[in-house]
Design an enzyme around this catalytic site. Structure first.
Site, PDB file in Angstrom:
ATOM      1  N   LYS A  90     -50.365  48.114 -41.265  1.00  0.00           N
ATOM      2  CA  LYS A  90     -49.473  48.068 -42.855  1.00  0.00           C
ATOM      3  C   LYS A  90     -50.128  48.832 -43.738  1.00  0.00           C
ATOM      4  O   LYS A  90     -49.293  49.088 -44.730  1.00  0.00           O
ATOM      5  CB  LYS A  90     -49.422  46.322 -42.962  1.00  0.00           C
ATOM      6  CG  LYS A  90     -48.667  45.396 -42.139  1.00  0.00           C
ATOM      7  CD  LYS A  90     -48.482  44.304 -42.800  1.00  0.00           C
ATOM      8  CE  LYS A  90     -47.441  43.262 -41.840  1.00  0.00           C
ATOM      9  NZ  LYS A  90     -47.760  42.934 -40.622  1.00  0.00           N
ATOM     10  N   GLU A 112     -43.566  40.920 -51.401  1.00  0.00           N
ATOM     11  CA  GLU A 112     -43.235  39.494 -50.873  1.00  0.00           C
ATOM     12  C   GLU A 112     -44.214  39.625 -49.629  1.00  0.00           C
ATOM     13  O   GLU A 112     -44.627  40.480 -49.051  1.00  0.00           O
ATOM     14  CB  GLU A 112     -41.876  39.410 -50.373  1.00  0.00           C
ATOM     15  CG  GLU A 112     -41.606  39.975 -48.786  1.00  0.00           C
ATOM     16  CD  GLU A 112     -41.885  41.546 -48.747  1.00  0.00           C
ATOM     17  OE1 GLU A 112     -41.640  41.925 -49.584  1.00  0.00           O
ATOM     18  OE2 GLU A 112     -41.920  41.877 -47.546  1.00  0.00           O
ATOM     19  N   SER A 378     -51.327  47.207 -32.602  1.00  0.00           N
ATOM     20  CA  SER A 378     -51.062  47.180 -34.135  1.00  0.00           C
ATOM     21  C   SER A 378     -52.123  46.435 -34.941  1.00  0.00           C
ATOM     22  O   SER A 378     -52.064  46.690 -36.203  1.00  0.00           O
ATOM     23  CB  SER A 378     -49.388  46.493 -34.318  1.00  0.00           C
ATOM     24  OG  SER A 378     -49.554  45.259 -33.709  1.00  0.00           O
TER      25      SER A 378
HETATM   26  C1  LIG Z   1     -46.947  42.375 -39.755  1.00  0.00           C
HETATM   27  C2  LIG Z   1     -47.364  42.710 -38.351  1.00  0.00           C
HETATM   28  C3  LIG Z   1     -46.623  43.027 -37.402  1.00  0.00           C
HETATM   29  C4  LIG Z   1     -45.187  42.815 -37.329  1.00  0.00           C
HETATM   30  O1  LIG Z   1     -44.566  43.636 -38.569  1.00  0.00           O
HETATM   31  P1  LIG Z   1     -43.723  45.158 -38.029  1.00  0.00           P
HETATM   32  O2  LIG Z   1     -43.128  45.524 -39.344  1.00  0.00           O
HETATM   33  O3  LIG Z   1     -42.864  44.596 -37.125  1.00  0.00           O
HETATM   34  O4  LIG Z   1     -44.810  46.192 -37.492  1.00  0.00           O
HETATM   35  C5  LIG Z   1     -47.097  43.329 -36.145  1.00  0.00           C
HETATM   36  N1  LIG Z   1     -48.559  43.467 -35.633  1.00  0.00           N
HETATM   37  C6  LIG Z   1     -49.311  43.268 -36.841  1.00  0.00           C
HETATM   38  C7  LIG Z   1     -50.863  43.090 -36.392  1.00  0.00           C
HETATM   39  C8  LIG Z   1     -48.946  42.574 -37.920  1.00  0.00           C
HETATM   40  O5  LIG Z   1     -49.790  42.423 -38.915  1.00  0.00           O
END
Ligand SMILES: *Cc1c(COP(=O)(O)O)cnc(C)c1O
Length: 394
Positions: A90, A112, A378
């Site tokens: 993020k 938000e 992610s």
């Molecule tokens: C917030 C988050 C997501 C989901 O958000 P996307 O905008 O779909 O990427 C996925 N994985 C992690 C680790 C997150 O913090």
């Protein structure tokens, strides 16, 4: 040429656009008019990449997961976004947007947040730049995400509770939009995923595209070719997935696999499987697929992972789904938790539960022994430790 990128009107096929109240028009129009120019400026790009390198810790490794590959009979690489500062992808977007806000002369940032991850990433870059930060968060979420609320406060942000409706993410978003309408001159609204009115989905995708840019260079070095056979990512709003897919969207030889949260099961009424259940509608200024009742009320989503708990998906992903370019899977809480535990045991990496959903696809669908499969890791699982403890009785 056929493309899966956004068109000049802000649409991906039939999805996207900017369906906003008139009072929001000046803010969104200002962004639309200048985001491409600012991002193309060499000085901007230099500052962005400097911070990604020295502050975020990029490039993140592309790691060949030997034991996982052996287990599933293909060549699996993990793109390690979990190693970014703040623990997930993020921050790539919040760094980009805060630099953009500065170029626009904005003096105040709003955001938000649902689970608090985007709020923390925003509070982080506001501290970095010395800008005041207000994060809107549903009252219910504030109660259940106490550690992230504390992080935001420690970083100097003000966390304002949203007390209307279901007191969760969509209500926090409504409050943030109201704030922006009332402070059009001095405030920038940092949206945390590839959602919202054009140009947000495209802008956020471009900031996250550093992920696929790095994958290309790293694969070339490791495999002698710059593209994988498959790319797998989880989808909440869709930003980590958009970043992983970005440079491969129009290369149809690359298989795109998107993974949503099925919660307790797609048809249990407790799910966030937007592509499977969604119908076309408008949410947060964008025409996309969303979960709604027969008369168009947005349905409250559910997933064990707070970051996938969103009733819509970004318009890029709605188009990938509708056009058939993307292969979509829905993964239950139970399947995701098992996949997270397996990754920890096989590779020594504890993933965020959002990310665990992407790994569960390995159980659902076979890959060939020569297939190069990149999974976008992610985020890391520290924030989810209590959920893992409760679920597995650790
Ligand atoms: C917030 C988050 C997501 C989901 O958000 P996307 O905008 O779909 O990427 C996925 N994985 C992690 C680790 C997150 O913090």
């Amino acid at each position: 040429m056929k493309t899966y990128q956004v068109d000049e009107n802000g649409f991906y096929g039939a999805f996207g656009g900017a369906f906003i109240p008139e009072m929001l028009y000046p803010n969104v129009e200002e962004l639309r008019n200048c985001y491409l120019e600012i991002m193309a400026d060499p000085g901007f790009s230099e500052e962005f990449h400097h911070l990604l390198r020295d502050y975020v810790g990029r490039p993140t490794p592309l790691y060949f997961a030997g034991r996982l590959s052996e287990r599933f009979g293909c060549r699996i690489y993990l793109k390690r976004e979990d190693l970014c500062h703040t623990g997930a992808h993020k921050v790539n977007n919040t760094i980009g947007q805060i630099l953009l806000a500065r170029r626009l002369g904005k003096k105040r940032i709003i955001a938000e947040t649902g689970a608090g991850q985007h709020g923390v990433a925003t509070a982080t870059v506001c501290a970095l730049m010395g800008l005041p930060c207000v994060v809107y968060m549903g009252e219910v979420d504030i109660a259940r995400q106490a550690p992230n609320v504390a992080r935001m406060k420690l970083l100097g942000a003000e966390v304002r509770p949203a007390r209307s409706g279901s007191r969760t993410l969509k209500d926090a978003t409504n409050e943030a939009i109201r704030d922006w309408i009332n402070n059009p001159e001095d405030t920038h609204y940092i949206i945390g995923s590839v959602v919202g009115p054009h140009p947000y989905p495209d802008m956020v995708a471009r900031f996250q595209a550093v992920i696929s840019e790095e994958i290309g260079a790293q694969l070339l070095e490791k495999e002698g070719r710059d593209a994988p056979d498959y790319l797998i990512a989880c989808v909440g709003g869709g930003s980590n997935a958009a970043g992983a897919y970005y440079h491969y969207l129009d290369r149809e030889e690359v298989g795109i696999i998107a993974v949503e949260a099925a919660g307790k099961g797609v048809h249990t009424g407790e799910s966030a499987a937007t592509s499977a259940l969604g119908r076309v509608g408008i949410i947060h200024g964008s025409k996309t697929l969303l979960m709604q009742t027969a008369d168009g009320q947005i349905t409250e989503p559910y997933s064990i992972s707070a970051g996938l708990d969103y009733p819509g998906i970004g318009p890029m992903h709605a188009h990938l789904y509708a056009s058939g370019r993307g292969e979509f899977h829905s993964i239950t809480d139970a399947e995701a938790m098992e996949a997270g535990r397996r990754l920890a045991a096989l590779e020594g990496i504890i993933p965020a539960i959002e990310t665990s959903h992407a790994f569960a696809v390995l159980e659902k669908r076979p890959f060939g022994p020569q297939d190069v499969v990149v999974i976008n890791l992610s985020g890391r699982g520290d924030k989810d430790l209590q959920t893992y403890i409760d679920y597995f009785n650790l």
